[in-house]
Design an enzyme around this catalytic site. Structure first.
Site, PDB file in Angstrom:
ATOM      1  N   GLY A  63      -8.169   9.750   9.160  1.00  0.00           N
ATOM      2  CA  GLY A  63      -8.560   9.865  10.562  1.00  0.00           C
ATOM      3  C   GLY A  63      -9.653  10.865  10.849  1.00  0.00           C
ATOM      4  N   LYS A  73       0.886  -1.165   0.000  1.00  0.00           N
ATOM      5  CA  LYS A  73       0.000   0.000   0.000  1.00  0.00           C
ATOM      6  C   LYS A  73       0.922   1.213   0.000  1.00  0.00           C
ATOM      7  CE  LYS A  73      -3.013   2.842   2.681  1.00  0.00           C
ATOM      8  NZ  LYS A  73      -3.424   3.217   4.054  1.00  0.00           N
ATOM      9  N   ALA A 108      -9.336   5.656   3.935  1.00  0.00           N
ATOM     10  CA  ALA A 108      -9.200   6.837   4.791  1.00  0.00           C
ATOM     11  C   ALA A 108     -10.466   7.681   4.844  1.00  0.00           C
ATOM     12  CB  ALA A 108      -8.028   7.735   4.374  1.00  0.00           C
ATOM     13  N   GLY A 109     -10.808   8.108   6.063  1.00  0.00           N
ATOM     14  CA  GLY A 109     -11.846   9.094   6.264  1.00  0.00           C
ATOM     15  C   GLY A 109     -13.208   8.596   6.678  1.00  0.00           C
ATOM     16  N   ASN A 154      -8.868   2.225   9.629  1.00  0.00           N
ATOM     17  CA  ASN A 154      -8.133   1.979  10.857  1.00  0.00           C
ATOM     18  C   ASN A 154      -8.701   2.789  12.026  1.00  0.00           C
ATOM     19  OD1 ASN A 154      -4.608   2.277  11.890  1.00  0.00           O
ATOM     20  ND2 ASN A 154      -6.327   1.350  12.902  1.00  0.00           N
ATOM     21  N   THR A 155      -8.612   4.121  11.919  1.00  0.00           N
ATOM     22  CA  THR A 155      -8.994   4.983  13.032  1.00  0.00           C
ATOM     23  C   THR A 155     -10.448   4.786  13.445  1.00  0.00           C
ATOM     24  OG1 THR A 155      -7.407   6.635  12.258  1.00  0.00           O
ATOM     25  CG2 THR A 155      -9.036   7.373  13.848  1.00  0.00           C
TER      26      THR A 155
END
Length: 256
Positions: A160, A99, A186-187, A208-209
Site C-alpha cells: 500500500g 497466494k 505490493a508497493g 490492489n491499493t
C-alpha cells in the site's frame, strides 16, 4: 500471442492481476476489474465473503467462470492461521491456487519469512499451487522454490505504500536465478511502476491499493492494463544498451 504466462499448466490471459480490497462496494470492484483486463482476481479469505452465498458475496459480482479466483491469506500473522485459511478456501471449492501471506509485523506488514517458508512446504505437499508473498530477497526466493512454490511474489515496496520498485538490483538477481515465474506483489503506485517491473522481466504484477485508492479507480485500472502491456512488449523487444556518450541517430558511415 505466443507470449503466454503458464503456472503449473494453468494458462493466464493477462499479466496484470488485481486485488479486491478497499473499494467502496462490490459494484465498484467489478467495474475496476473489468477495466483492468485482468483474469486473476485475488481475494482475502479472512476478510471477504466468498464462502457464504446466503449474504452479499463478492462472487456474485466477480464470476468464477470468467475469472481465476486467487484466494489469499492476508491478515494472517501466524503460519497456523495461513494454513487454516488456505484449506478453508479449497474446502469451499474456490481453488487449489493460494497466494500465501504470513505477516510478521503489524506496522510494516513485512512477511514472516520463516513461517512463510514452512507454510509453503506444507501446502505444496498437500497439493496446493503455492504463490508466496515475500521480501525482495534472492536467497529466500530460491528457498521458497526449493520448498515447492509454483511462483514467487516479491514485494516492490511495503504493501500500500505506492513507492514503486525500491530495489531493482535485488529484483534482477531474483529474475536471473528464477526457475518459476516471478510476480511483483505490493508497493506499486502508478502505471510507470508497473511498466518498470515488466521491463525488468517480471512475469506479472499483482496490485490492489494503487487502483482502489486512486481518485478514479476505473481510469487507473485501465492505465495499469496498458502499463503492463507496454512494459512486457518493451522487454520482449529488447532495449538498446545504455551508453555514456551519444550515438548519432543518422550515422555518417557511407555518406559523401
Amino acid at each position: 500471442m505466443e507470449d503466454k504466462l503458464i503456472i503449473r499448466g494453468i494458462e493466464f490471459r493477462s499479466r496484470l492481476w488485481v486485488g479486491t480490497g478497499k473499494y467502496k462496494d462490490f459494484a465498484e470492484t467489478k467495474r475496476a476489474v473489468e477495466a483492468s483486463g485482468a483474469d486473476v482476481v485475488t481475494v482475502a479469505v479472512r476478510r471477504t465473503n466468498i464462502t457464504d452465498r446466503k449474504t452479499d458475496n463478492l462472487l456474485d459480482y466477480i464470476d468464477p467462470k470468467h475469472y481465476k479466483i486467487l484466494p489469499n491469506t492476508a491478515g494472517c500473522y501466524t503460519m497456523e492461521d495461513a494454513l487454516r485459511y488456505s484449506r478453508l478456501a479449497r474446502e469451499a471449492g474456490i481453488s487449489d491456487l493460494i497466494k500465501l501471506e504470513v505477516i510478521g509485523d503489524e506496522k510494516t506488514l513485512f512477511p514472516d519469512t520463516i513461517g512463510l517458508l514452512q507454510a509453503t512446504e506444507i501446502l505444496a505437499k498437500e497439493g496446493f499451487i503455492v504463490l508466496p508473498y515475500t521480501n525482495d530477497d534472492p536467497v529466500m526466493a530460491k528457498r521458497l522454490v526449493n520448498a515447492g512454490a509454483s511462483a514467487v511474489m516479491p514485494l516492490a515496496a511495503p504493501i500500500g505504500s505506492g513507492l514503486g520498485i525500491r530495489n531493482p538490483y535485488n529484483m534482477k538477481i531474483i529474475l536471473e536465478q528464477a526457475t518459476v515465474p516471478i510476480i511483483v506483489d505490493a508497493g506499486v503506485g502508478t502505471a510507470s511502476d508497473v511498466a518498470i517491473a515488466m521491463e525488468l522481466g517480471c512475469d506479472a504484477v499483482l496490485l490492489n491499493t494503487a487502483i482502489a485508492g486512486a481518485k478514479d479507480p476505473i481510469a487507473m485500472a485501465e492505465a495499469m492494463k496498458y502499463g503492463v502491456m507496454a512494459g512486457r512488449l518493451a522487454y520482449t523487444a529488447g532495449r538498446i544498451p545504455k551508453k555514456l556518450y551519444a550515438t548519432a541517430s543518422s550515422p555518417f558511415d557511407g555518406m559523401l
